[in-house]
Design a protein around this motif. Structure first.
Motif, mmCIF file in Angstrom:
data_model
loop_
_atom_site.group_PDB
_atom_site.id
_atom_site.type_symbol
_atom_site.label_atom_id
_atom_site.label_comp_id
_atom_site.label_asym_id
_atom_site.label_seq_id
_atom_site.Cartn_x
_atom_site.Cartn_y
_atom_site.Cartn_z
ATOM 1 N N SER A 157 55.133 42.288 65.543
ATOM 2 C CA SER A 157 54.382 42.706 64.359
ATOM 3 C C SER A 157 52.909 42.370 64.578
ATOM 4 C CB SER A 157 54.896 42.002 63.104
ATOM 5 O OG SER A 157 54.659 40.606 63.174
ATOM 6 N N SER B 67 47.989 47.211 60.789
ATOM 7 C CA SER B 67 49.257 46.493 60.665
ATOM 8 C C SER B 67 50.393 47.405 61.089
ATOM 9 C CB SER B 67 49.468 46.009 59.224
ATOM 10 O OG SER B 67 49.509 47.103 58.329
ATOM 11 N N ARG C 109 54.548 47.548 63.350
ATOM 12 C CA ARG C 109 55.578 46.959 64.202
ATOM 13 C C ARG C 109 55.831 47.875 65.393
ATOM 14 N NH1 ARG C 109 60.811 46.448 61.337
ATOM 15 N NH2 ARG C 109 60.187 48.498 60.541
ATOM 16 N N GLN D 207 59.499 39.392 65.776
ATOM 17 C CA GLN D 207 60.398 39.498 64.638
ATOM 18 C C GLN D 207 61.806 39.735 65.146
ATOM 19 O OE1 GLN D 207 58.986 42.591 61.974
ATOM 20 N NE2 GLN D 207 57.578 41.180 60.952
#
Length: 269
Positions: A4, A77, A79, A267
Motif C-alpha cells: 500500500s 494512494s 495498492r 498488507q
C-alpha cells in the motif's frame, strides 16, 4: 507481495501565486512484475487535463490549479500486487529503442572516475556480471547520507564527495554504465518502508541497464540489490529531472516551500 502506498507532496507559497501547471508521472508501470488493484491521484483544487502514454511506456497526466492559491497538496494512494522478477522488466511495452539511453545529460556526463568505473563492465566475464560489479562499486563509492547533495548535484560530483542519496547512486550508476557502452536510465518509484515503520522522506530511485538477450534490468546501488517484490516502479528517464514524478511551474513571484512524505507498507493478501 501486496503493497500500500500513501505519498503526499505539499506545496506552500509565501505569497499567493496566480496558478499552477503540473505534469505527473505517478501511475505504476504496466509490466509482469506488478498489478494495480486500486490507485488514485488527487490535487487540491486541481483540474485534470489531457493524458497520454509516452514512448517509454509511462503514463503522463496534466493538471492545472487556478489561483490565487497559497497551498497545494498532491496525494497518491493505492495498492499494488508485486512479483519478484529478479529485477527484469518483463512484459513492459515501450517504443523508445535502448540505444536512446546512451545519451548523456548535464547531470550524468561521465568524468574520468566514472569512465574508469564503466570499464568494470568490459572486464567482467559477461555484461550481466559486469553490471552487478558496477552496482557494487557505486554502492561502495557513495555512502548513503541524506542532506549532503542537492537536486542539481551531478553524478561526478556525488562520486567525488563520496556521499549522497538514492538519486546520486542511480545517476552515478547510469553515467558509468553509459561510459561502458551499456544503455542506462533512471527509474523513479517506491520501496517498502523499513521494519521501524517510519515514513520515507521521498520516493525511491534506482537505475535500469539494458543487457542484450535479457532486456532492461533494475539495479539499486543504494540497497545493493536488483528490485524485487518490495519495489513499485513508476517511470523512467535519462536522469532524475527527466524521470521526476511531478514537474511543473507556478505563475507568480511567491517562494515555494516543498515537503514530501511517503509510506509504503505490506498488507495481508
Amino acid at each position: 507481495m501486496l503493497l500500500s502506498v500513501d505519498h503526499v507532496t505539499h506545496y506552500r507559497y509565501d505569497r499567493p501565486v496566480r496558478g499552477v501547471v503540473q505534469s505527473h508521472r505517478l501511475m505504476p508501470s504496466k509490466f509482469d512484475g506488478q498489478q494495480v488493484l486500486d490507485w488514485s491521484v488527487t490535487m487540491t483544487g486541481g483540474t485534470m487535463g489531457s493524458a497520454f502514454r509516452d514512448g517509454a511506456g509511462d503514463w503522463v497526466q496534466g493538471w492545472t490549479v487556478a489561483g490565487p492559491v497559497d497551498e497545494i497538496e498532491v496525494r497518491v494512494s493505492g495498492r499494488v500486487l508485486t512479483t519478484d522478477l529478479a529485477g527484469i522488466l518483463r512484459g513492459h511495452k515501450e517504443i523508445v529503442p535502448p540505444e536512446a539511453y546512451l545519451r548523456d545529460t548535464d547531470t550524468t556526463v561521465a568524468d574520468a572516475a566514472l569512465i574508469e568505473l564503466g570499464q568494470l563492465i568490459a572486464a567482467a566475464d559477461s555484461p550481466l556480471s559486469g553490471c552487478h560489479a558496477l552496482m557494487e562499486a557505486i554502492s561502495a563509492a557513495i555512502a548513503y547520507k541524506p542532506g549532503t547533495t542537492r537536486a542539481q548535484t551531478t553524478a561526478a560530483q556525488a562520486l567525488a564527495q563520496g556521499e549522497g542519496v538514492c538519486q546520486d547512486h542511480a545517476q552515478a550508476l547510469i553515467s558509468a554504465a553509459r561510459a561502458g557502452g551499456i544503455p542506462a536510465r533512471y527509474v523513479s518509484g517506491y520501496l517498502q518502508s523499513g521494519q521501524d515503520g517510519m515514513d520515507h522522506e521521498a520516493a525511491h530511485a534506482w537505475g535500469e541497464l539494458y543487457v542484450a538477450g535479457i532486456g532492461w534490468i533494475g539495479f539499486d546501488p543504494a540497497n545493493q540489490c536488483c528490485p524485487d517484490a518490495r519495489y513499485i516502479r513508476i517511470g523512467s528517464g535519462l536522469d532524475a529531472q527527466d524521470a521526476a514524478p511531478i514537474r511543473g511551474i507556478s505563475r507568480g513571484s511567491g517562494a515555494e516551500i516543498l515537503s514530501v512524505t511517503v509510506a509504503v507498507q505490506t498488507q495481508e493478501q
